[in-house]
Design a protein around this motif. Structure first.
Motif, short mmCIF file in Angstrom:
data_model
loop_
_atom_site.label_atom_id
_atom_site.label_comp_id
_atom_site.label_asym_id
_atom_site.label_seq_id
_atom_site.Cartn_x
_atom_site.Cartn_y
_atom_site.Cartn_z
N LYS A 25 0.83 -1.21 0.00
CA LYS A 25 0.00 0.00 0.00
C LYS A 25 0.87 1.26 0.00
CE LYS A 25 -3.80 2.15 2.51
NZ LYS A 25 -4.65 2.09 3.74
N VAL A 26 1.92 1.25 0.82
CA VAL A 26 2.83 2.40 0.87
C VAL A 26 3.54 2.60 -0.46
CG1 VAL A 26 4.93 3.27 1.96
CG2 VAL A 26 3.13 2.30 3.37
N GLN A 56 2.01 7.09 -6.73
CA GLN A 56 1.07 8.18 -7.03
C GLN A 56 1.73 9.54 -6.77
OE1 GLN A 56 -2.47 7.52 -4.78
NE2 GLN A 56 -3.07 5.67 -5.92
N VAL A 57 2.46 9.65 -5.66
CA VAL A 57 3.13 10.91 -5.35
C VAL A 57 4.18 11.24 -6.41
CG1 VAL A 57 4.66 12.04 -3.70
CG2 VAL A 57 2.70 10.76 -2.87
N GLU A 58 4.91 10.23 -6.89
CA GLU A 58 5.91 10.47 -7.94
C GLU A 58 5.26 10.96 -9.23
OE1 GLU A 58 8.06 6.87 -8.28
OE2 GLU A 58 9.35 7.26 -6.53
N LYS A 59 4.08 10.36 -9.59
CA LYS A 59 3.37 10.82 -10.80
C LYS A 59 2.94 12.27 -10.66
CE LYS A 59 1.61 6.29 -12.24
NZ LYS A 59 0.40 5.45 -12.37
N MET A 60 2.39 12.63 -9.49
CA MET A 60 1.99 14.01 -9.27
C MET A 60 3.19 14.95 -9.37
SD MET A 60 -0.66 13.42 -6.12
CE MET A 60 -0.94 15.14 -5.84
#
Length: 582
Positions: A455-456, A462-466
């Motif tokens: 999950k982490v 997701q944070v890297e894509k943003m």
């Protein structure tokens, strides 16, 4: 000697011939009561260690009192003392280990036999080196004999009863440097140093703590002894050190691997015991802290009661009935009790603040954990759970093997009635069941941690894509700004470089340099330009000229000419081309 020893007038005549004043007092005989049997004067106390027959050490003499020396009689010569009022003869600095003396002022007719006769009273003579110029070197057996020989310095010597100049002389004795003396002294110093080193070494060996006993070599018998010690809590430290040494020596091989594995397993079984001991000690410490806090609270309550007694005694009702001295004592006691009470109260409050800070630190640490630290913690926990899972599996296999071995031994021996074997079997089965349950719990926790880790990881992706999207937006904005700035580049440049020439002097320099470079179509170096300008003004600086030319980019330009080692920077005049550009 031809003159009789007891004739005092003969000695006076001899001393007058030598030019020496008589030592006696006027009106009295010079040598009273001279005893030829002793070879000395009985009227004068013996103060010299040179006297034949009597080696008497003189008593200590005050330094300000002049020493009265005596006449010394030898077989072939006589020694007359110097004037006691004269200063003592000068000597050089004493060399280390000096055993050799220089003797000067000898009579011309003096022989080596006479020198031996005079100086053998000082001690044993090892060697005499006599010169033809009325001096010699004498080497004694010991160092203290040199001091005795120095005592004879200043004496006048006379051979027999002759007053001829060749038969008389004044002795001068001084320290002499000799290689043999220095060599012996150095040998002695080295011997003393060796003895000191040996003594220190023996002292260090005596004070050195005993070395630990050597670790025994591995064998099946020693292995069984160490395995038994590993199961004993009191002998565990010694046994685990032996096990560590064996493993580091490389005693583990295919044949002994099972024995070492069982010993390592026994060592691992102590981990739980040590953790329990640590927890028990922590519990004892917490209980002691709580007990101390309670005792301190009780002491503070009693202090409060005592202070209340003092305050109530200070009230008007009771205070008027006390005398002045009693009031003073009560006031002093009240101040002391209040100070002690405040100190104890601060200590109790400090303990409570520490406990609160520990609680708050734990809460802050829990709330301020970032995602990266959570991820690393989960990874480390997952790895630890993996290792624990593997170790539990190995222990389970070991317990199974032990159970099978016990079953085989029980089947071979046919001892079903043995209660010890049955008890051991039951204990092993219970331990096996406990290990299986613990293994299941660890596996469930491991799966849960793996799910959290996945999950982490998804959150991280997701944070890297943003972050990438934001970077692209920033890049597009920057490109638009650059495009807009290119349109307004020339006016900005004009405003910034509106006044590159700051003074009239710089304008003159620009004109002179332009004229100079105009006649040099291939350019010129900055040093060549400055050498031309120095003829006009010596105060012109090369760095200022170069800075001025670099500011006027449309008037002057710098080019590199040459190849390799002949590479050179040249300035050219480009004013005609720059006029078209501007």
């Amino acid at each position: 000697m031809t003159l009789p020893m007891s004739d005092p007038t003969a000695w006076a005549t001899a001393m007058n011939n030598l030019g020496m004043a008589p030592l006696g007092i006027a009106g009295q005989p010079i040598l009273p009561d001279f005893d030829p049997a002793l070879g000395m004067m009985t009227g004068i106390p013996p103060i010299t260690p040179m006297m034949p027959g009597l080696g008497i050490v003189p008593p200590p003499i005050p330094p300000d009192m002049p020493v009265v020396k005596e006449i010394i009689h030898c077989k072939s010569c006589t020694l007359f003392p110097p004037n006691p009022n004269l200063p003592p003869p000068a000597t050089r600095e004493r060399p280390p280990g000096c055993k050799t003396v220089f003797v000067g002022g000898l009579p011309e007719n003096g022989t080596e036999q006479i020198i031996v006769e005079v100086f053998e009273q000082c001690g044993e003579i090892i060697a005499i080196r006599k010169s033809k110029k009325n001096f010699c070197h004498i080497r004694f057996a010991e160092e203290y004999m040199v001091d005795k020989a120095l005592y004879l310095s200043g004496y006048r010597i006379r051979l027999g009863s002759s007053t001829d100049k060749k038969d008389t002389g004044r002795l001068h004795v001084d320290f002499a440097q000799a290689r043999d003396d220095l060599y012996e002294w150095e040998c002695k110093q080295r011997m003393l140093a060796r003895e000191e080193r040996h003594r220190r070494r023996m002292e260090e060996e005596r004070l050195r703590p005993p070395s630990p006993p050597p670790v025994v070599h591995y064998s099946d018998h020693e292995c069984s002894i160490v395995a038994e010690k590993l199961k004993d809590d009191s002998k565990f430290s010694e046994a685990v050190q032996t096990l560590l040494t064996w493993i580091e020596r490389g005693e583990v091989n295919r044949r002994s691997a099972n024995n070492f594995y069982s010993m390592i397993q026994s060592a691992n079984s102590h981990v739980r015991r040590l953790v329990n001991e640590k927890a028990a000690h922590e519990k004892d410490m917490e209980e002691a802290k709580e007990k101390f806090k309670q005792a301190l609270s009780g002491i503070l309550i009693q202090f409060e009661q005592i202070v209340a007694v003092y305050h109530s005694a200070s009230k008007q009702k009771a205070w008027d009935h006390f005398t002045k001295a009693q009031r003073k004592n009560i006031s002093v006691w009240c101040k002391q009790a209040e100070e002690i009470r405040n100190i104890h109260n601060d200590e109790l409050m400090g303990i409570r603040r520490e406990e609160e800070m520990e609680m708050s630190d734990d809460e802050i640490e829990e709330t301020t954990e970032t995602k990266e630290t959570e991820e690393s913690a989960l990874v480390s926990q997952a790895e630890a759970l993996k290792e624990e899972n593997d170790s539990l599996r190995w222990q389970l296999d070991a317990y199974r093997n032990e159970v099978e071995l016990l079953k085989q031994e029980q089947g071979k021996a046919h001892r079903e009635d043995d209660p010890n074997k049955e008890q051991q079997l039951k204990l092993l089965q219970q331990a096996l069941q406990g290990m299986q349950q613990h293994l299941l719990k660890v596996q469930e926790e491991y799966k849960r941690k793996e799910a959290e880790l996945e999950k982490v990881k998804d959150d991280k992706l997701q944070v890297e894509k943003m972050l990438e999207n934001l970077k692209e937006k920033v890049y597009h904005c920057a490109s638009r700004l650059c495009a807009s700035n290119q349109d307004s580049d020339y006016p900005l440049e004009k405003t910034l470089n509106s006044s590159p020439i700051k003074s009239e002097r710089e304008a003159l320099l620009v004109g002179i340099i332009s004229t100079f470079l105009h006649v040099h179509p291939f350019g010129a170096s900055i040093e060549y330009i400055c050498s031309y300008l120095h003829r006009l003004d010596n105060k012109i600086c090369t760095s200022d000229v170069e800075c001025l030319m670099s500011r006027l980019q449309h008037t002057f330009k710098q080019e590199m000419t040459g190849v390799g080692a002949s590479l050179e920077k040249r300035w050219k005049f480009c004013g005609f081309e720059g006029l078209k550009l501007t």
